[in-house]
Structure formats: C-alpha cells, structure tokens
Write an enzyme that holds these catalytic residues in place. Sequence first.
Site, short mmCIF file in Angstrom:
data_model
loop_
_atom_site.label_atom_id
_atom_site.label_comp_id
_atom_site.label_asym_id
_atom_site.label_seq_id
_atom_site.Cartn_x
_atom_site.Cartn_y
_atom_site.Cartn_z
N ARG A 1 -3.30 -10.20 5.16
CA ARG A 1 -3.89 -10.37 3.57
C ARG A 1 -2.60 -9.71 2.83
O ARG A 1 -2.32 -8.40 3.06
CB ARG A 1 -5.02 -9.44 3.36
CG ARG A 1 -5.44 -9.47 1.61
CD ARG A 1 -6.72 -8.55 1.60
NE ARG A 1 -7.24 -8.35 0.10
CZ ARG A 1 -6.56 -7.83 -0.75
NH1 ARG A 1 -5.64 -7.00 -0.38
NH2 ARG A 1 -7.17 -7.96 -2.04
N LYS B 1 0.76 -1.10 -0.07
CA LYS B 1 0.09 -0.09 0.06
C LYS B 1 0.90 1.39 0.14
O LYS B 1 2.02 1.32 0.31
CB LYS B 1 -1.09 0.10 1.01
CG LYS B 1 -2.17 -1.09 0.87
CD LYS B 1 -3.10 -0.80 1.69
CE LYS B 1 -4.27 -2.20 1.33
NZ LYS B 1 -5.48 -2.30 2.21
C1 PT1 Z 1 -8.05 -4.80 2.91
C2 PT1 Z 1 -8.00 -4.61 1.55
C3 PT1 Z 1 -9.13 -5.82 1.06
N1 PT1 Z 1 -7.14 -4.19 0.67
C4 PT1 Z 1 -9.54 -6.34 3.04
N2 PT1 Z 1 -9.68 -6.50 1.90
C5 PT1 Z 1 -7.62 -4.24 -0.79
N3 PT1 Z 1 -10.18 -7.17 3.94
C6 PT1 Z 1 -8.56 -4.87 -1.03
C7 PT1 Z 1 -3.11 1.98 -1.21
O1 PT1 Z 1 -3.31 3.08 -0.21
O2 PT1 Z 1 -6.93 -3.94 3.34
N4 PT1 Z 1 -8.67 -5.42 3.61
N5 PT1 Z 1 -9.22 -5.87 -0.41
C8 PT1 Z 1 -6.86 -3.44 -1.64
N6 PT1 Z 1 -7.01 -2.02 -1.46
C9 PT1 Z 1 -6.18 -0.87 -1.47
C10 PT1 Z 1 -6.26 0.26 -0.66
C11 PT1 Z 1 -5.11 -0.86 -2.13
C12 PT1 Z 1 -5.31 1.31 -0.70
C13 PT1 Z 1 -3.99 0.02 -1.99
C14 PT1 Z 1 -4.15 1.06 -1.26
O3 PT1 Z 1 -1.86 2.13 -1.95
#
Ligand code: PT1
Length: 277
Positions: A255, A221
């Site tokens: 995850r 992230k």
């Molecule tokens: C998470 C999650 C998810 N993240 C759960 N499911 C993502 N339960 C998808 C960035 O800031 O944390 N928990 N499913 C992916 N989402 C992101 C959000 C990916 C923010 C990248 C960022 O770079």
Amino acid sequence: MFQLPTAHTNTSSRPLIMGVVNVTPDSFSDGGYYYSTEQAIDHAKSLIDEGADILDIGGESTRPGSLSVSVEEELDRVIPVLKAIAGKDIPISIDTSKPVVMRHAIDSGATIINDINALQTPDALETVASNNHVTICLMHMQGNPQNMQANPKYKDIVTEVKTFLQERINTAKAAGISQQRLIIDPGFGFGKTLQHNLELLHHLDSFTDLGVPILAGLSHKSMLGAITGNDVNNRIHESVAAALLAVTKGAKIVRVHDVKATREALAIYNAIHHKEA
Ligand code: PT1
C-alpha cells in the site's frame, strides 16, 4: 469481480501495488467536499496512469492522533469518489471500519474491504460475510488511532500480532468467509514503536504460515522518518526501499503513495524473479 487468485495460488505472479487515495478535507482550502472530491478523483486517475493495480479509498485518517469522523461525513467523502472511479477497470478497496460505509461502498463498486479494525466492529463481520465477491484485509492494531502510540507494549511482537491475525482469520471463516477472500496485514505504525515495526518487517516472512496473502503499508510512515530524519512529505526513497523489502519478505500487496517509484523499483525485483512486470 476482484479476487486475488494470482496472489493466493500463483507464486510466479508479481506483487501488486495498492495506491492510496485519501479523501480528507484539505486544511488549506475552504472549498468543502466538492474541492476534495474533485482532487481525490484526479489523484485516483493519476495513480491509475502510474500503474496502480488497486486503489484504496479512505475518508477517515488513521494516522496516530487522528480523531474518527461520523458515518455521514465518511460516506459524503468516499462515495462520490468511489462512484467516479468504479468502471475504470481497476479493483477498488475501501479503507473503513464502519459497517454502513462498507455496505454503501460495496453497492458503489468496491470489491475489497480494508479494515484496520479487522472486522471487530459490531456488524462488520455480518456485513461482509454474505457478499462472496468481496475480499477483506484484516489488519492488526493495538489500541485505536487516537491513543495507539501512547505506550505500545508487547512481550513478543511477532507472535502476538500473528496470534491476533490467526484468531481473526478463524473468526472470519467461522462467519462463512472463505480463506480465499482474506488478506492479512501486520499494521505497521498502528500501536508500535520503531523497534516493534522493524522487528515485524524483519520477520514478515513468518506471516506466510497463516496461508493468506500479506499486505504491507509502510509508505511515508513515521518509522521511516525516524530513521532518515525526513519529514512526512519527503519520504519517497525510504518508502520505496521499505516496500521492496516487504516484498522480498513475502508481501503480495504493498500500500503506497508513490506508485510510479514503487512500480519501477519492483520492476527490478520482478526481473530477477522472472515475474512479468
Ligand atoms: C496500513 C494502513 C491502512 N495504513 C492497511 N490500511 C494507513 N491495510 C491507513 C505513522 O506512523 O498500513 N494497512 N490504512 C495509514 N495509517 C498510518 C499509521 C499512517 C501510522 C501513518 C503512521 O506515521
């Protein structure tokens, strides 16, 4: 059937690794669904070989700025992959907020619903409530993936996220979903500044009060890149560090994209805490 009996009741069990399987069209390919389906299935198999405990299959990107896809498109992406992996003796999670996708995924072998919208979509609660075999991850998000990073605001991030998750737990239970079927997730990167994310991670242990296992998703992230300066494809070390930190703060499931690296880092944690690797 997948449940998390150990994560719920047995504090001596090791933390679980959820491997991320994205089924989104490759922007460098014009091969369409077949190409991305085959690629996702191969990737899922390699994550199993690397030691994933759970696979999380998602057909809609939720990174900041992402647009949603139609129900039909999401189904076309995830169901073939789910069917190919079902029967491989690994619990399958479906990363979706859409009740129709939840229903089809359950029918195709998914036993975990990972909903970044915490079952707030109309019909979502009803769709999962009746199926006693299904575990649900309730995640916190401020806004939606398209607008969430525009101007995230909290007076007290930890209290506000915790209050939201408590409300969603109560709502789920009122709909007939037992507490044993629930997982919570503070939603790192979902409508949060770097400072908000760091505060959440620092105080992740306070979420254990809610009485359900904590899942943490920090892998690759932007909050990690904001600290090290590395781009999204080059964040393995910071992702492994963040996963390990989350576990030391009480996360029962992480995850991650880098299953092997995370598994090896957590082996050290497990050795110290007398948990079987
Ligand atoms: C998470 C999650 C998810 N993240 C759960 N499911 C993502 N339960 C998808 C960035 O800031 O944390 N928990 N499913 C992916 N989402 C992101 C959000 C990916 C923010 C990248 C960022 O770079």
